[in-house]
Every structure is written in structure tokens, then in C-alpha cells.
Design an enzyme around this catalytic site. Structure first.
Site, PDB file in Angstrom:
ATOM      1  N   GLU A 120      -1.550  -9.239  -0.430  1.00  0.00           N
ATOM      2  CA  GLU A 120      -2.979  -9.388  -0.133  1.00  0.00           C
ATOM      3  C   GLU A 120      -3.813  -9.328  -1.408  1.00  0.00           C
ATOM      4  OE1 GLU A 120      -3.541  -7.509   4.276  1.00  0.00           O
ATOM      5  OE2 GLU A 120      -2.856  -6.131   2.709  1.00  0.00           O
ATOM      6  N   GLU A 160       4.374  -5.710   7.196  1.00  0.00           N
ATOM      7  CA  GLU A 160       3.789  -4.578   7.934  1.00  0.00           C
ATOM      8  C   GLU A 160       4.375  -4.402   9.331  1.00  0.00           C
ATOM      9  OE1 GLU A 160       0.764  -5.830   4.839  1.00  0.00           O
ATOM     10  OE2 GLU A 160       2.096  -6.854   6.259  1.00  0.00           O
ATOM     11  N   ALA A 214       0.849  -1.188   0.000  1.00  0.00           N
ATOM     12  CA  ALA A 214       0.000   0.000   0.000  1.00  0.00           C
ATOM     13  C   ALA A 214       0.888   1.242   0.000  1.00  0.00           C
ATOM     14  CB  ALA A 214      -0.916  -0.003   1.216  1.00  0.00           C
ATOM     15  N   GLY A 266       0.242  -5.013   0.897  1.00  0.00           N
ATOM     16  CA  GLY A 266      -1.008  -4.936   0.157  1.00  0.00           C
ATOM     17  C   GLY A 266      -0.939  -5.645  -1.177  1.00  0.00           C
TER      18      GLY A 266
END
Length: 291
Positions: A144, A164, A98, A141
Site C-alpha cells: 500500500e 491480510e 504493518a 502495508g
């Protein structure tokens, strides 16, 4: 938000762009999106290809990119000519995570009130098979996002990680849940608690990825070919729903549903025999079946 945008039903027609953009942008082969490239590929253009296109940021998943991704996904889903979708990135990165610049100043209240990352879930609601063709980094992200897809084809240079914890947070788009289901508790906990990455071969052995297509990084030709094969060999919409149901139902319940939908595929067999198409099942054309 992509869910609030008005989309035209025809894939060759223009789409209304995000509010922040002053001009319309046509959706067609080579459409001029800001953060993605979307076009049709494969035999008879039956495969929708979406390529993440922020190379300088290693395809970091900013809000605008997710909006455009959702827009393209919805358009391909509404296009009857498209039977499967391939999602890919570039040679260095599928998506490196992200966009931290968008997140760094958010407070708890900001995240909670805006339901931060909620619009990422559109990918999980697709009724057509979505294949992730991963080369390079699929971190945070990006990992994911790949796991939200139905199949992951990992190139030889692909790497997966949920790092993360290294910036003091945790996965927020289903990472702990899907990773644990894909590779098991032990490896998932090691990856999430250390931030360590795994290779394409390790991912394949752990059950996370499937196959390593021999193709140039960022050029998902083999994956598009396989997507087209999926479309023509199986009944993708029915099979897709059944595989998802396996996570939610007991074995007995799932087996009963499987048999019922297996029977339903024969609703088209007699018609195909009469038209000389008995060699192919076309049960994905059945109407009224939802998951």
C-alpha cells in the site's frame, strides 16, 4: 502525530523529535532517526532519499516509523532545493507490512476512535513526485505504501502482495482501491482474496511497477538518478496534479484542465529565451497553481 509536530522550514536546521524522545535530532545527510535514514542524493542534491530502516523486522511499518517518514516527507517538501523524493527499503524487504504486534490487541473502538492508519495518508498529499524503489517484499502495508507513491521502480527481486486475508482482515490503507486501479479488478481480487504474491515482472506487465533498475538491492542509485531526470526534464508539480485528476474527472474535463495548464507553462518560456535558457522548461516554478 506528525501533523502536530513543529518543523523548521530550513532542511539543514534541527527538527523537533517525537514527544517520546528526550533529545533533539538534527535532520541532515545521515540524520540519526530511529526507524528511517533520510538524506539528499543526486546531482546537486536535488533528490530526497528516505530509506526504511528496521531490517530485523523486515521494515514492518510501526507507528514510530510512519511518524518519522511523515516528518522527513514534510521537510523535503518544504526544501526548495529538493525536486523529487525516493522512498526505498532494504535488500530483503521494502516493507513486509504493518507491524502486527501493534495491531493485535486493538479493538474496533480503539481503531475507530483513534482513526487508526489515518496518518499514513500524508504521503498521498505530497506535491513533489515520490518514487518507490522496491526491492524484496512489499507486502500488506508495504504494498500500500508503494502504491501511494507516484512511480514504482521494481528491482528484479521485488514481490508484491496484499496478504491480510491470511490473518483474518483486509487491506486498511487504500490497498483494495489503488491495487484495483493499478492492475485491474481480476488480478486485484485474486491477490486480495488469496494473499498470493506477484513478482516484479508480473507487476510491470500488469501496470503496477515500471522498470527494473539494475542496482544492488537496498542501494537506490539508479532510482535517484531517474528521480533527478524526472526533475529536470518535465514540469513535475503540474504533471503530478494532472495525473491525479485523471482519476476524478471525465476525459473532457481533464483535457480542458490539461490545456489550461499547458498554456501556463509558456508563461516562463519568453523569460527563458531572454536569459538563454530556452532549452529547458521551468514551469514548476510557477506560483499560484494548486491541485
Amino acid at each position: 502525530m506528525a501533523a502536530l509536530r513543529v518543523l523548521l522550514s530550513c532542511v539543514r536546521g534541527p527538527l523537533r523529535p517525537p514527544v517520546r524522545c528526550p533529545a533533539w535530532r538534527p535532520f541532515a545527510s545521515g540524520a540519526n532517526f530511529e526507524y528511517i535514514i533520510a538524506e539528499k542524493r543526486g546531482k546537486n542534491n536535488t533528490v530526497g532519499l528516505i530509506q526504511l530502516n528496521r531490517p530485523k523486522a523486515l521494515n514492518a511499518l510501526c507507528d514510530g516509523l510512519i511518524d518519522e517518514l511523515n516528518q522527513a516527507l514534510k521537510t523535503f517538501e518544504e526544501d526548495p532545493a529538493v525536486g523529487a523524493i525516493v522512498l526505498t527499503g532494504g535488500d530483503k524487504a521494502f516493507a513486509a507490512g504493518a507491524d502486527i504486534k501493534e495491531m493485535q490487541n486493538l479493538s474496533f473502538q480503539d481503531c475507530y476512535s483513534s482513526k487508526f492508519l489515518k496518518h499514513w495518508d500524508h504521503l498521498t498529499q505530497m506535491k513533489k513526485p515520490v518514487i518507490a524503489a522496491v526491492n524484496g517484499y512489499a507486502f500488506g502495508g508495504g504494498c500500500e505504501l508503494a502504491m501511494m507513491c507516484d512511480i514504482i521502480y521494481a528491482g528484479e527481486k521485488a514481490q508484491f502482495a496484499q496478504p491480510e486475508i491470511l490473518i483474518g482482515t483486509i487491506p486498511g490503507a487504500g490497498g483494495t482501491q489503488r491495487l484495483t486501479r493499478a492492475v485491474g479488478k481480476s488480478l486485484a481480487m485474486e491477490m486480495v482474496l488469496t494473499g498470493d504474491r506477484i513478482s516484479a515482472q508480473d507487476a510491470k506487465q500488469a501496470g503496477m511497477g515500471w522498470g527494473c533498475p539494475q542496482e544492488p538491492p537496498g542501494n537506490p542509485g539508479a532510482s535517484c538518478h531517474r528521480a533527478g531526470k524526472v526533475l529536470h526534464v518535465i514540469s513535475p508539480f503540474i504533471t503530478l496534479g494532472l495525473c491525479f485528476s485523471a482519476f476524478e474527472m471525465t476525459l473532457t474535463e481533464g483535457s480542458k484542465l490539461e490545456k489550461k495548464l499547458f498554456y501556463s507553462t509558456f508563461a516562463t518560456v519568453s523569460k527563458q529565451c531572454s536569459t538563454g535558457e530556452s532549452s529547458k522548461f521551468q514551469s514548476h516554478k510557477l506560483l499560484g497553481i494548486s491541485f
